[in-house]
Design an enzyme around this catalytic site. Structure first.
Site, short mmCIF file in Angstrom:
data_model
loop_
_atom_site.label_atom_id
_atom_site.label_comp_id
_atom_site.label_asym_id
_atom_site.label_seq_id
_atom_site.Cartn_x
_atom_site.Cartn_y
_atom_site.Cartn_z
N ASN A 168 -4.79 7.00 -6.60
CA ASN A 168 -5.85 8.07 -6.93
C ASN A 168 -3.93 9.10 -7.34
OD1 ASN A 168 -4.02 7.70 -4.63
ND2 ASN A 168 -4.97 8.92 -3.12
N ARG B 119 2.38 9.04 -6.11
CA ARG B 119 1.74 10.10 -6.57
C ARG B 119 2.34 10.06 -7.81
NH1 ARG B 119 -1.54 10.43 -2.74
NH2 ARG B 119 0.03 11.67 -0.69
N HIS C 280 0.92 -1.15 0.40
CA HIS C 280 -0.28 -0.08 0.29
C HIS C 280 0.97 1.10 -0.11
CE1 HIS C 280 -3.59 2.19 2.44
NE2 HIS C 280 -3.35 2.93 1.22
N ASP D 155 1.42 2.49 3.38
CA ASP D 155 0.45 3.44 3.64
C ASP D 155 1.51 4.67 3.39
OD1 ASP D 155 -1.47 5.00 2.24
OD2 ASP D 155 -2.98 4.59 4.32
O1 DOR Z 1 -3.87 10.21 4.83
C1 DOR Z 1 -4.39 9.27 3.78
N1 DOR Z 1 -3.45 9.74 2.72
N2 DOR Z 1 -5.83 8.65 3.50
C2 DOR Z 1 -5.89 8.08 2.13
O2 DOR Z 1 -6.88 7.40 1.89
C3 DOR Z 1 -4.98 9.14 0.67
C4 DOR Z 1 -3.52 9.47 1.25
C5 DOR Z 1 -3.59 10.18 0.04
O3 DOR Z 1 -3.19 9.44 -1.22
O4 DOR Z 1 -2.66 11.10 0.84
ZN ZN Z 2 -6.61 4.63 2.30
ZN ZN Z 3 -4.04 5.06 1.41
#
Ligand code: DOR
Ligand code: ZN
Ligand code: ZN
Length: 424
Positions: free
Chosen positions: A92, A62, A58, A290
């Protein structure tokens, strides 16, 4: 004795314990493990420990569209520094990875720049051509609440057909589980206010809803953050779960300000401790970072305007190794969550020192600690929420049999491969 292209020798972590062994490698893959092996080339790490490298399932690298925060070159260098040789990138970006052409373009950019292997998530949106993307994507990602990017799916009814296609594809469905309808949008001055806006019920409700609506899918619940969510994910049939280092180690009482603003939020000490205990007991399937970098300038905005997310790909394995060194966590638990289970869940032949697996290895010396320092980080964002924390960074990192990093310096030239399209 058969000779292989490369032999890596040291104290190897094989089937749950260390043994002095030689790892024979041909074409980047482990082909033999034995006490003695001949090789055209040899890397002897003496008494140092050799572990499988981590798969960070995860990350947000960018690219395209937000490369002032990170890109595949800097993100993958940061990954190597942290002992990660394979990353799964979230959709994203700008444009979002929600069409076959966006997926193909991102794969091309990543293949040109990444120093680690990668897999790409496709976004699950109303109208998404799931069938066309499923051959190329490592999985699908569903956003149930607004966060960075524009991928919010406010109602699961609007993606009923797409969810059925995901179920048919057999690919995992990774879920950002926060219920948009329960999200409060009160002004927040700090981490406590942010937590109240996205409380535990907001997460639990989303998990309940998606468990019902997508029961045919292989559900993977990302970044579980609340103790109240644990009974909804742990040990549930057809559901795998992910925890992040930040939700397990940090809480809303840390003086981090916007640098601690993430979605889902950092919560209370009791939440953090419950997650730690569940992780320690091996009840989470995976740990992932993440890794969601934002620049210092962006984080300097007022709390409500600062973006959510923190970097982590570079510090996850080193901080976990420190916990192993301190005997707070068993090595087997960490290897399972960072290496073995991500490989199994996402169908990647990495994460184990065994024949048939990619020769992705990290070399660790548990006697050598080093504090986390923003100045030492390779991520473009230039900061870390773990400043000053003790950690054990890998001494060497090997990707498919190529030494890529030694003592924190990049040495290898290999380019990352797409673990799905290139047959990883
Ligand atoms: O804190 C977060 N940042 N949660 C997310 O779901 C997206 C992520 C981001 O892409 O910055
Ligand atoms: Zn998320
Ligand atoms: Zn994420």
């Amino acid at each position: 004795m058969r000779s292989t292209e490369l032999v890596v020798e040291g104290e190897c972590y094989i089937s749950g314990r260390f043994e002095r062994a030689c790892i024979g490698i041909d074409g980047g893959r482990i082909v033999a493990i034995a006490r003695n092996l001949e090789g055209e080339r040899r890397l002897d790490f003496g008494s140092r420990k050799i572990l499988p490298a981590a798969i960070d399932s995860h990350v947000h690298f960018r690219e395209p569209g937000m490369t002032h925060k990170e890109d595949f070159a800097t993100g993958s260098l940061a990954a190597l520094h942290g002992g990660v040789t394979c990353v799964l990138d979230m959709p994203n970006t700008v444009p979002p990875t929600s069409t076959p052409s966006a997926l193909a373009e991102k794969a091309e950019a990543a293949a040109a720049k990444s120093l680690v292997d990668f897999g790409l998530f496709a976004a699950l949106m109303p109208g998404a051509d799931v069938r066309a993307m499923s051959g190329r994507a490592v999985g699908f990602k569903l956003y149930m609440a607004g966060t960075t990017g524009d991928l919010l799916v406010p109602s699961l009814a609007s993606v009923e057909a797409e969810l059925a296609e995901v179920a048919r594809s057999g690919k995992p469905l990774a879920v950002h589980a926060e219920d948009e309808s329960l999200r409060r949008k009160e002004p927040a001055e700090g981490l406590d206010g942010h937590m109240r806006n996205r409380n535990g019920e907001c997460e639990a409700s989303a998990i309940r809803k998606v468990s019902r609506a997508a029961s045919g899918c292989r559900l993977h619940i990302c970044h579980v953050s609340s103790k109240d969510s644990l009974p909804l994910v742990l040990g549930q049939k057809g559901v795998t779960s992910e925890v992040t280092p930040h939700h397990m180690l940090l809480d809303r009482d840390r003086p981090l300000g916007t640098y601690g603003k993430v979605n889902p939020p950092l919560r209370t000490r009791a939440d953090r401790q419950a997650l730690f205990l569940a992780f320690k007991e091996g009840r989470f399937d995976t740990m992932a970072s993440d890794h969601a970098p934002h620049t210092i300038d962006e984080k300097k905005e007022d709390f409500d305007f600062a973006p959510s997310g923190m970097p982590g790909v570079e510090t996850m394995l080193p901080i976990m190794m420190q916990h192993v060194r301190d005997r707070h966590l068993a090595l087997a638990t960490v290897v399972r969550a960072l290496c073995e289970r991500p490989g199994e869940i996402f169908g990647i032949r990495k994460g184990r020192i065994d024949t048939g697996y990619d020769a992705d290895l990290v070399v660790v010396d548990f006697m050598e600690g080093r504090e986390v320092k923003a100045d030492d980080m390779y991520s473009k964002c230039g900061w870390t929420a773990y400043e000053g924390m003790p950690a054990v960074f890998p001494r060497a990192v090997i990707l498919r049999g190529e030494l890529m990093m030694r003592d924190g310096e990049r040495v290898g030239e290999l380019r990352g491969r797409d673990v799905v399209s290139d047959g990883g």
